[in-house]
Motif scaffolding. Sequence first.
Motif, short mmCIF file in Angstrom:
data_model
loop_
_atom_site.label_atom_id
_atom_site.label_comp_id
_atom_site.label_asym_id
_atom_site.label_seq_id
_atom_site.Cartn_x
_atom_site.Cartn_y
_atom_site.Cartn_z
N CYS A 1 12.61 -2.06 2.17
CA CYS A 1 13.56 -1.78 1.21
C CYS A 1 14.88 -2.29 1.51
CB CYS A 1 13.47 -0.27 0.99
SG CYS A 1 12.03 0.68 0.32
N ASP A 2 15.44 -3.10 0.94
CA ASP A 2 16.61 -3.56 1.10
C ASP A 2 17.34 -4.10 -0.32
OD1 ASP A 2 15.33 -5.78 0.28
OD2 ASP A 2 15.45 -6.78 2.05
N ALA A 3 16.94 -3.80 -1.48
CA ALA A 3 17.34 -4.04 -2.72
C ALA A 3 17.69 -5.62 -2.92
CB ALA A 3 18.70 -3.27 -3.04
N SER A 4 17.06 -6.45 -2.19
CA SER A 4 17.11 -7.73 -2.27
C SER A 4 16.69 -8.22 -3.59
CB SER A 4 16.33 -8.52 -1.13
OG SER A 4 15.00 -8.27 -1.57
N ILE A 5 15.79 -7.51 -4.53
CA ILE A 5 15.46 -7.94 -5.66
C ILE A 5 16.42 -7.60 -6.67
CG2 ILE A 5 14.84 -5.52 -6.46
CD1 ILE A 5 12.74 -8.75 -7.00
N LEU A 6 17.60 -6.89 -6.49
CA LEU A 6 18.52 -6.75 -7.36
C LEU A 6 19.71 -7.93 -7.44
CD1 LEU A 6 19.09 -3.06 -6.67
CD2 LEU A 6 17.59 -3.95 -8.51
N ILE A 7 19.64 -8.97 -6.32
CA ILE A 7 20.63 -9.83 -6.05
C ILE A 7 20.19 -11.03 -7.08
CG2 ILE A 7 21.45 -11.49 -4.56
CD1 ILE A 7 20.82 -9.39 -2.26
N SER A 8 21.32 -11.32 -7.84
CA SER A 8 21.41 -12.29 -8.81
C SER A 8 21.67 -13.75 -8.18
CB SER A 8 22.41 -12.34 -9.89
OG SER A 8 22.04 -11.03 -10.63
N SER A 9 20.98 -14.77 -8.59
CA SER A 9 21.18 -16.03 -8.20
C SER A 9 22.50 -16.68 -8.39
CB SER A 9 20.31 -17.11 -9.08
OG SER A 9 18.99 -16.97 -8.54
N MET A 10 23.17 -17.55 -7.37
CA MET A 10 24.47 -17.98 -7.44
C MET A 10 24.17 -19.51 -7.58
SD MET A 10 26.26 -15.38 -7.11
CE MET A 10 27.94 -15.67 -6.84
N PRO A 11 25.23 -20.48 -7.81
CA PRO A 11 24.73 -21.93 -8.10
C PRO A 11 24.34 -22.44 -6.63
CG PRO A 11 27.06 -21.44 -8.79
CD PRO A 11 26.71 -19.86 -8.24
N PHE A 12 24.38 -21.83 -5.37
CA PHE A 12 23.84 -22.52 -4.35
C PHE A 12 22.98 -21.59 -3.77
CE2 PHE A 12 28.09 -24.73 -4.90
CZ PHE A 12 27.51 -25.98 -5.07
N ASN A 13 22.42 -20.56 -4.29
CA ASN A 13 21.40 -19.61 -3.79
C ASN A 13 20.65 -19.18 -4.68
OD1 ASN A 13 20.44 -17.83 -1.97
ND2 ASN A 13 21.94 -16.02 -2.63
N PHE A 14 19.34 -19.41 -4.71
CA PHE A 14 18.20 -19.03 -5.67
C PHE A 14 17.88 -17.57 -5.05
CE2 PHE A 14 13.91 -19.06 -7.18
CZ PHE A 14 14.10 -19.08 -8.58
N ALA A 15 17.95 -16.47 -5.92
CA ALA A 15 17.64 -15.32 -5.58
C ALA A 15 16.15 -14.97 -5.91
CB ALA A 15 18.48 -14.23 -6.00
N GLU A 16 15.72 -14.06 -4.93
CA GLU A 16 14.43 -13.54 -5.18
C GLU A 16 14.10 -12.93 -6.65
OE1 GLU A 16 11.76 -9.55 -3.36
OE2 GLU A 16 13.66 -10.06 -2.62
N ARG A 17 15.23 -12.11 -6.93
CA ARG A 17 15.05 -11.92 -8.40
C ARG A 17 14.66 -12.94 -9.66
NH1 ARG A 17 20.15 -8.64 -11.23
NH2 ARG A 17 19.26 -8.39 -13.47
N ASP A 18 14.98 -14.08 -9.38
CA ASP A 18 14.58 -15.23 -10.16
C ASP A 18 13.49 -15.93 -9.90
OD1 ASP A 18 16.90 -14.53 -11.92
OD2 ASP A 18 18.24 -15.47 -10.35
N ALA A 19 12.75 -15.53 -8.81
CA ALA A 19 11.56 -16.24 -8.60
C ALA A 19 10.44 -16.06 -9.67
CB ALA A 19 10.78 -15.70 -7.32
N ASP A 20 9.67 -16.95 -9.92
CA ASP A 20 8.82 -17.06 -10.92
C ASP A 20 7.96 -15.87 -11.09
OD1 ASP A 20 9.35 -19.67 -11.78
OD2 ASP A 20 7.75 -20.73 -10.86
N ILE A 21 7.62 -15.35 -9.85
CA ILE A 21 6.70 -14.18 -9.93
C ILE A 21 7.28 -12.84 -10.45
CG2 ILE A 21 6.95 -13.44 -7.45
CD1 ILE A 21 3.95 -12.91 -7.31
N ASN A 22 8.83 -12.91 -10.36
CA ASN A 22 9.56 -11.91 -10.57
C ASN A 22 10.22 -11.93 -12.04
OD1 ASN A 22 9.06 -10.54 -8.34
ND2 ASN A 22 10.99 -11.39 -7.35
N LEU A 23 9.72 -12.73 -12.93
CA LEU A 23 10.42 -13.21 -14.10
C LEU A 23 9.95 -12.04 -15.10
CD1 LEU A 23 10.89 -17.01 -14.44
CD2 LEU A 23 12.65 -15.30 -13.76
#
Length: 76
Positions: free
Chosen positions: A14-36
């Motif tokens: 549990c680290d709340a990483s799923i809540l982080i949004s992508s930035m221009p130079f960082n693709f976040a876990e939240r935006d991975a295909d499996i999590n869309l």
Amino acid sequence: MLRLFFHDCLTNSCDASILISSMPFNFAERDADINLSLPRDAFDVIAHAKIVLELTCPKTVSCVNILVVATRDLSM
């Protein structure tokens, strides 16, 4: 909320990483295909709770605390 909890807590920790949004130079876990397919309103619930809690007790409650308690309360 259960799906957010599962994707965040049961796959690694549990680290709340799923809540982080992508930035221009960082693709976040939240935006991975499996999590869309995760419900976007659940993200909104966490964000709203965080805002309210920060106004009441700043720098005290983390997003992962909110995720865990919200999941517990909404699943009862």
